[in-house]
Design an enzyme around this catalytic site. Structure first.
Site, short mmCIF file in Angstrom:
data_model
loop_
_atom_site.label_atom_id
_atom_site.label_comp_id
_atom_site.label_asym_id
_atom_site.label_seq_id
_atom_site.Cartn_x
_atom_site.Cartn_y
_atom_site.Cartn_z
N GLU A 80 0.85 -1.19 0.00
CA GLU A 80 0.00 0.00 0.00
C GLU A 80 0.89 1.25 0.00
OE1 GLU A 80 -3.22 0.06 2.87
OE2 GLU A 80 -4.21 1.69 1.77
N ASP A 82 1.16 4.04 1.40
CA ASP A 82 1.68 4.74 2.58
C ASP A 82 2.98 4.10 3.07
OD1 ASP A 82 -0.19 2.68 3.17
OD2 ASP A 82 -0.40 3.35 5.24
FE1 FEO Z 1 -2.29 -0.84 4.47
FE2 FEO Z 1 -0.69 1.50 6.37
O1 FEO Z 1 -1.22 0.63 4.81
#
Ligand code: FEO
Length: 398
Positions: A80, A82
């Site tokens: 992801e 982030d």
């Molecule tokens: Fe699933 Fe903090 O990303």
């Protein structure tokens, strides 16, 4: 200030996102962090990166420990953005040919995000990698909460790098669990679980069993968001075990929006009735309370009451928003009912009831509606309805 030493030779080189307040529809009133860990051994390893806009800050933090070009490889526990958004900038600095270790599905997902230009090295579940005095074990954690998710366990320091699991959206200079008020920390951890992981509860229960079966000692848990658990990592594991069971408390939530203050009057009378049955209950106006905070309270409630006025032959937009959000998080073990005021058609109660049934929430009855403004008799009916619901909650939690 970052970087901060986690244990000798391991640094948190991640960043603090003080001002983020909306994380894909989740309210992050305390901001967040994107943790990334630099492991200094015979090989120098970076575990995870940060959101793209923070990539330079990550590299600055690394530079305070070591020249980034000396990093030998990156481990990506989760694709992801982030945690992987900074990967292209990191790779450009450390060398595009350096290995990027990830799960098999991590390779697939990283390629879909960043193309084929990296030296992907997929690792098997329970695969190991020695980097000097340390050995890492990789544990696939599929769908917790993305298909590619994995943990990296440092056998030497007995640290679990757990990616999103055990995380909290909490921004602060404090970096360890013993530096934050437990009530604040565990509220944020619960909110994170309720809004990110709740729908994967069965997998989490199994994962906890699997990890217990491996008999690995965990002295520290380093999630990718929020603080690190060093004082009592067992406490957050126990909390996850409890949350994953999703056993409801003797508790109800009354969730509503209102147009001309009629539905709120109904909500208040219903709430009094529920409370008089000895059930914990609180109101949540969707105009004032964020959907993710409401969902945190829904997670361990037995009864979910949803109120909406009828607007244009259907429910209020805020109520539709919340029902959609709740449906996605798949709450279980709940009873529910709908209520609301109406002018001339009154479809809202039926629409809400249908939506609750679609989620597998057992309807207590067909709901309660009042035309225009509730009078004294109507409010008495609301109160009695609340008592009926309260009694049902109390009976189911005996
Ligand atoms: Fe699933 Fe903090 O990303």
């Amino acid at each position: 200030m970052r970087p901060k030493e986690v244990v000798k030779g391991i640094y948190n080189v991640g960043v603090i996102d003080w001002n983020i307040r909306d994380f894909h529809g989740y309210s992050t009133e305390r901001g967040s962090t994107y943790n990334a860990f630099l492991v200094m051994d015979e090989k120098i390893v970076l575990i995870d990166t940060v959101k793209k806009p923070f990539a330079e800050s990550l590299l600055d933090n690394i530079s305070k420990i070591v020249d980034p070009q000396r990093i030998d490889c990156v481990i990506s526990n989760h694709a992801e953005p982030d945690h992987s958004g900074g990967l292209p900038d990191v790779m450009a600095r450390i060398g595009m040919d350096k290995p990027v270790y990830c799960s098999k599905l991590g390779e697939k997902n990283l390629r879909r995000h960043y193309g084929d230009g990296f030296n992907y090295q997929p690792v098997p579940d329970k695969g190991e990698m020695t980097i000097g005095k340390r050995t890492f074990t990789f544990l696939e954690t599929r769908m917790l909460h993305w298909p590619d998710s994995m943990f990296t366990y440092d056998k030497t320091d007995r640290i679990l790098f757990s990616s999103d699991a055990f995380g909290q959206h909490y921004a602060g200079q404090e970096m360890f669990d013993d530096e934050v008020e437990p009530v604040i920390l565990f509220h944020q951890a619960k909110k994170y679980y309720a809004n990110i992981l709740q729908l994967y509860s069965d997998r989490i229960a199994k994962l906890i069993e699997t990890v217990a079966g491996l008999k690995i000692a965990i002295d520290m848990i380093c999630p990718d968001h929020g603080v690190i658990f060093r004082k009592d990592p067992g406490r957050i594991i126990e909390a996850y075990k409890t949350w994953s069971e999703r056993k409801p408390l003797k508790k109800a939530v009354v969730i509503y929006d209102t147009m001309w203050n009629s539905t709120v009057k109904m909500a208040e009378a219903i709430l009094c009735g529920i409370s008089d049955e000895g059930v914990q209950v609180a109101p949540y106006s969707l105009r004032s309370v964020h959907r993710s905070d409401v969902m945190t309270e829904v997670m361990n409630a037995k009864a979910v009451l949803i109120g909406s006025p009828t607007l244009n032959n259907t429910i209020y937009p805020t109520v539709a928003d919340f029902l959609t959000y709740m449906k996605g998080l798949r709450p279980v073990n709940k009873i529910g009912a709908a209520f609301g005021s109406y002018g001339w058609s009154g479809e809202a109660v039926k629409v809400i009831g249908g939506s609750l049934e679609e989620m597998g929430i057992e309807l207590i009855d067909q709901g309660l509606k009042v035309q225009y403004v509730p009078d004294k008799e109507n409010l008495k009916s609301c109160y009695e309805w609340g008592r009926k619901i309260g009694a049902a909650v109390a009976a189911s939690c005996e």
